[in-house]
Write a protein that holds these residues in place. Structure first.
Motif, PDB file in Angstrom:
ATOM      1  N   SER A  63      -1.669  -7.513  -1.435  1.00  0.00           N
ATOM      2  CA  SER A  63      -2.547  -6.344  -1.315  1.00  0.00           C
ATOM      3  C   SER A  63      -2.903  -5.774  -2.693  1.00  0.00           C
ATOM      4  CB  SER A  63      -1.860  -5.277  -0.461  1.00  0.00           C
ATOM      5  OG  SER A  63      -2.619  -4.092  -0.432  1.00  0.00           O
ATOM      6  N   ILE A  64      -1.925  -5.738  -3.597  1.00  0.00           N
ATOM      7  CA  ILE A  64      -2.206  -5.251  -4.956  1.00  0.00           C
ATOM      8  C   ILE A  64      -3.231  -6.145  -5.642  1.00  0.00           C
ATOM      9  CG2 ILE A  64      -1.166  -4.927  -7.233  1.00  0.00           C
ATOM     10  CD1 ILE A  64       1.399  -4.073  -5.801  1.00  0.00           C
ATOM     11  N   LEU A  65      -3.076  -7.452  -5.506  1.00  0.00           N
ATOM     12  CA  LEU A  65      -4.035  -8.365  -6.129  1.00  0.00           C
ATOM     13  C   LEU A  65      -5.435  -8.196  -5.537  1.00  0.00           C
ATOM     14  CD1 LEU A  65      -1.909 -11.647  -6.378  1.00  0.00           C
ATOM     15  CD2 LEU A  65      -2.498 -10.043  -8.207  1.00  0.00           C
ATOM     16  N   CYS A  66      -5.515  -8.006  -4.222  1.00  0.00           N
ATOM     17  CA  CYS A  66      -6.820  -7.799  -3.594  1.00  0.00           C
ATOM     18  C   CYS A  66      -7.463  -6.498  -4.075  1.00  0.00           C
ATOM     19  CB  CYS A  66      -6.677  -7.780  -2.077  1.00  0.00           C
ATOM     20  SG  CYS A  66      -6.241  -9.379  -1.354  1.00  0.00           S
ATOM     21  N   SER A  67      -6.662  -5.451  -4.228  1.00  0.00           N
ATOM     22  CA  SER A  67      -7.220  -4.181  -4.710  1.00  0.00           C
ATOM     23  C   SER A  67      -7.686  -4.293  -6.160  1.00  0.00           C
ATOM     24  CB  SER A  67      -6.169  -3.070  -4.583  1.00  0.00           C
ATOM     25  OG  SER A  67      -5.827  -2.854  -3.230  1.00  0.00           O
ATOM     26  N   ILE A  68      -6.953  -5.022  -6.984  1.00  0.00           N
ATOM     27  CA  ILE A  68      -7.376  -5.215  -8.369  1.00  0.00           C
ATOM     28  C   ILE A  68      -8.711  -5.943  -8.429  1.00  0.00           C
ATOM     29  CG2 ILE A  68      -6.794  -6.427 -10.510  1.00  0.00           C
ATOM     30  CD1 ILE A  68      -3.871  -5.823  -9.933  1.00  0.00           C
ATOM     31  N   ASN A  69      -8.928  -6.889  -7.512  1.00  0.00           N
ATOM     32  CA  ASN A  69     -10.192  -7.633  -7.450  1.00  0.00           C
ATOM     33  C   ASN A  69     -11.231  -6.942  -6.581  1.00  0.00           C
ATOM     34  OD1 ASN A  69      -9.263  -9.825  -9.076  1.00  0.00           O
ATOM     35  ND2 ASN A  69      -8.142 -10.626  -7.306  1.00  0.00           N
ATOM     36  N   ARG A  70     -10.966  -5.691  -6.179  1.00  0.00           N
ATOM     37  CA  ARG A  70     -11.888  -4.878  -5.385  1.00  0.00           C
ATOM     38  C   ARG A  70     -12.194  -5.490  -4.016  1.00  0.00           C
ATOM     39  NH1 ARG A  70     -13.929  -0.674  -8.073  1.00  0.00           N
ATOM     40  NH2 ARG A  70     -13.691  -0.635 -10.352  1.00  0.00           N
ATOM     41  N   GLN A  71     -11.245  -6.173  -3.464  1.00  0.00           N
ATOM     42  CA  GLN A  71     -11.372  -6.690  -2.096  1.00  0.00           C
ATOM     43  C   GLN A  71     -10.506  -5.805  -1.189  1.00  0.00           C
ATOM     44  OE1 GLN A  71     -10.135 -10.770  -2.485  1.00  0.00           O
ATOM     45  NE2 GLN A  71     -12.096 -11.435  -3.340  1.00  0.00           N
ATOM     46  N   TYR A  72     -10.984  -4.592  -0.982  1.00  0.00           N
ATOM     47  CA  TYR A  72     -10.170  -3.582  -0.302  1.00  0.00           C
ATOM     48  C   TYR A  72      -9.998  -3.858   1.189  1.00  0.00           C
ATOM     49  CZ  TYR A  72     -10.783  -0.968  -4.636  1.00  0.00           C
ATOM     50  OH  TYR A  72     -10.772  -0.580  -5.962  1.00  0.00           O
ATOM     51  N   GLN A  73     -10.946  -4.555   1.797  1.00  0.00           N
ATOM     52  CA  GLN A  73     -10.801  -4.873   3.214  1.00  0.00           C
ATOM     53  C   GLN A  73      -9.561  -5.749   3.454  1.00  0.00           C
ATOM     54  OE1 GLN A  73     -12.682  -3.979   5.876  1.00  0.00           O
ATOM     55  NE2 GLN A  73     -14.131  -2.712   4.715  1.00  0.00           N
ATOM     56  N   TYR A  74      -9.421  -6.786   2.636  1.00  0.00           N
ATOM     57  CA  TYR A  74      -8.244  -7.650   2.773  1.00  0.00           C
ATOM     58  C   TYR A  74      -6.965  -6.882   2.445  1.00  0.00           C
ATOM     59  CZ  TYR A  74     -11.639 -11.447   2.856  1.00  0.00           C
ATOM     60  OH  TYR A  74     -12.684 -12.268   3.185  1.00  0.00           O
ATOM     61  N   SER A  75      -7.076  -5.988   1.491  1.00  0.00           N
ATOM     62  CA  SER A  75      -5.900  -5.191   1.139  1.00  0.00           C
ATOM     63  C   SER A  75      -5.438  -4.344   2.321  1.00  0.00           C
ATOM     64  CB  SER A  75      -6.216  -4.303  -0.063  1.00  0.00           C
ATOM     65  OG  SER A  75      -5.101  -3.523  -0.406  1.00  0.00           O
ATOM     66  N   CYS A  76      -6.370  -3.773   3.064  1.00  0.00           N
ATOM     67  CA  CYS A  76      -6.007  -2.959   4.229  1.00  0.00           C
ATOM     68  C   CYS A  76      -5.329  -3.793   5.309  1.00  0.00           C
ATOM     69  CB  CYS A  76      -7.254  -2.273   4.794  1.00  0.00           C
ATOM     70  SG  CYS A  76      -7.953  -1.003   3.716  1.00  0.00           S
ATOM     71  N   TRP A  77      -5.852  -4.986   5.562  1.00  0.00           N
ATOM     72  CA  TRP A  77      -5.231  -5.839   6.568  1.00  0.00           C
ATOM     73  C   TRP A  77      -3.805  -6.234   6.169  1.00  0.00           C
ATOM     74  CZ3 TRP A  77      -7.039  -5.793  11.147  1.00  0.00           C
ATOM     75  CH2 TRP A  77      -8.411  -5.691  11.389  1.00  0.00           C
ATOM     76  N   LEU A  78      -3.607  -6.512   4.894  1.00  0.00           N
ATOM     77  CA  LEU A  78      -2.264  -6.849   4.428  1.00  0.00           C
ATOM     78  C   LEU A  78      -1.314  -5.660   4.541  1.00  0.00           C
ATOM     79  CD1 LEU A  78      -3.239  -8.991   1.315  1.00  0.00           C
ATOM     80  CD2 LEU A  78      -2.129  -9.816   3.404  1.00  0.00           C
ATOM     81  N   LEU A  79      -1.819  -4.451   4.321  1.00  0.00           N
ATOM     82  CA  LEU A  79      -0.972  -3.269   4.475  1.00  0.00           C
ATOM     83  C   LEU A  79      -0.564  -3.055   5.928  1.00  0.00           C
ATOM     84  CD1 LEU A  79      -2.721  -0.760   2.043  1.00  0.00           C
ATOM     85  CD2 LEU A  79      -0.575  -1.985   1.693  1.00  0.00           C
ATOM     86  N   LEU A  80      -1.473  -3.294   6.845  1.00  0.00           N
ATOM     87  CA  LEU A  80      -1.129  -3.171   8.264  1.00  0.00           C
ATOM     88  C   LEU A  80      -0.140  -4.250   8.687  1.00  0.00           C
ATOM     89  CD1 LEU A  80      -4.624  -2.310   9.808  1.00  0.00           C
ATOM     90  CD2 LEU A  80      -2.715  -0.762   9.335  1.00  0.00           C
ATOM     91  N   LEU A  81      -0.288  -5.442   8.122  1.00  0.00           N
ATOM     92  CA  LEU A  81       0.686  -6.504   8.410  1.00  0.00           C
ATOM     93  C   LEU A  81       2.072  -6.129   7.872  1.00  0.00           C
ATOM     94  CD1 LEU A  81       1.315  -9.356   9.442  1.00  0.00           C
ATOM     95  CD2 LEU A  81       0.572 -10.232   7.214  1.00  0.00           C
ATOM     96  N   GLY A  82       2.112  -5.557   6.675  1.00  0.00           N
ATOM     97  CA  GLY A  82       3.382  -5.095   6.132  1.00  0.00           C
ATOM     98  C   GLY A  82       4.004  -3.987   6.973  1.00  0.00           C
ATOM     99  N   PHE A  83       3.165  -3.142   7.567  1.00  0.00           N
ATOM    100  CA  PHE A  83       3.657  -2.083   8.460  1.00  0.00           C
ATOM    101  C   PHE A  83       4.392  -2.674   9.655  1.00  0.00           C
ATOM    102  CE2 PHE A  83       2.491   0.412  12.312  1.00  0.00           C
ATOM    103  CZ  PHE A  83       3.317   1.501  12.089  1.00  0.00           C
TER     104      PHE A  83
END
Length: 333
Positions: free
Chosen positions: A143-163
């Motif tokens: 998720s951190i790598l996706c946010s650094i590359n401005r791919q916030y949609q993928y970052s959100c999905w990874l955060l929900l998976l981590g939840f």
């Protein structure tokens, strides 16, 4: 003593019966010759039918009559060629011994395989929850790598998976009786990586205000993880960070990344985490059936449902825990 006539041969010595010497002496020449001792065949029943021949030479055939006669000089060599008797009883005992050896080897192999399988199962039992924590950690780093590359949609999905992974690892550890100090530290580190750093980067820290808010959110998660103990069994002090992260990720998916709304929601989550209010232990998988169904619905929504459905489901779940913690999510509810 009778005198011997001139020219007469000397008489042969008289030897008692049964004491004949093994050699004969020639009086005329003075040479010794091996005395042939003829024995019946029954005296050497185990002598092989083949004589020892020089190296490379084919064994000569021996007639039964000559094979039954052994000289006194060659008797020791003949005895080296004696072999034990082989009959049906001995062959059966030999086959039984070999079968017993094979059985013992097979038994040892099976037992070693069972021991190895038992060790593997024990290793899986002790590290199943740690594996879920590591998966949560990997989701947070991704998720951190996706946010650094401005791919916030993928970052959100990874955060929900981590939840979902964070809710499962504690339940698995308790059910398998595999709680350990290593698992607790690994879980805290994974939570800070996923729900602290990974979620803070969703706020898109641009400018001084955005940067300060991002730092404040990460520090709030850090303090929440360090001082979460309330001294009351199955009770948290302050809002658990996985629910705050799920609420922000769902809001981002629903609003398309509205920065102002996200910052307002993040500020509210900081206050809830820093607050001294109490929240129940989220033993979703160890409580009532409807809570387990809620968790199963979250898994289906995150993995299979459309973006809007999954975001609404996770937002409603996190909001219900924040607003009605003991009314709905207490262990006694």
């Amino acid at each position: 003593m009778v005198p011997r006539p001139p020219g007469a041969a000397p008489p042969s010595p008289v030897v008692p019966s049964g004491c004949e010497p093994p050699v004969s002496v020639s009086v005329a020449s003075g040479r010794t010759h091996p005395r042939r001792v003829t024995q019946p065949r029954e005296a050497f029943p185990y002598i092989t039918r083949h004589r020892a021949e020089p190296h490379g030479a084919a064994p000569a055939s021996v007639s039964p009559r000559r094979d039954a006669t052994v000289t006194a000089a060659t008797a020791p060599a003949a005895m080296w060629m004696v072999s034990p008797p082989v009959d049906e009883g001995s062959a059966w005992l030999w086959d039984t011994a070999k079968a017993g050896g094979i059985f013992q080897s097979t038994k040892k192999l099976v037992l070693s395989e069972q021991v190895g399988r038992g060790r593997a199962l024990e290793f899986l039992r002790k590290n199943a929850a740690n594996g879920l924590s590591v998966a949560n950690l990997l989701a947070g780093l991704s998720s951190i790598l996706c946010s650094i590359n401005r791919q916030y949609q993928y970052s959100c999905w990874l955060l929900l998976l981590g939840f979902l992974l964070d809710l499962a690892d504690g339940a698995v550890a308790r059910q398998l009786d595999a709680c350990s100090a290593l698992g607790a530290k690994l879980d805290d580190f994974a939570d800070f990586t996923t729900f602290g750093l990974g979620t803070a980067l969703l706020l898109q820290p641009q400018g001084v205000l955005g940067g300060l808010l991002t730092l404040a959110y990460a520090l709030a998660v850090f303090a929440r993880l360090c001082f979460f103990s309330s001294g009351i069994p199955f009770t948290y002090r302050g809002l658990p960070c996985p629910y705050a992260s799920a609420l922000l990720a769902s809001t981002f998916l629903l609003t398309g990344g509205h920065v102002a709304l996200l910052r307002v929601a993040a500020a509210a989550m900081i206050l809830f985490m820093a607050d001294c209010g109490f929240y129940p232990h989220d033993k979703v998988l160890e409580s009532q059936l409807w809570k387990k169904l809620v968790y199963a619905g979250g898994v289906v929504a995150v993995l299979l449902a459309p973006t809007v459905v999954a975001a609404v489901y996770c937002l409603a779940w996190a909001t219900s825990y924040i607003v009605f913690p003991f009314a709905l999510w207490s262990c006694k509810a």
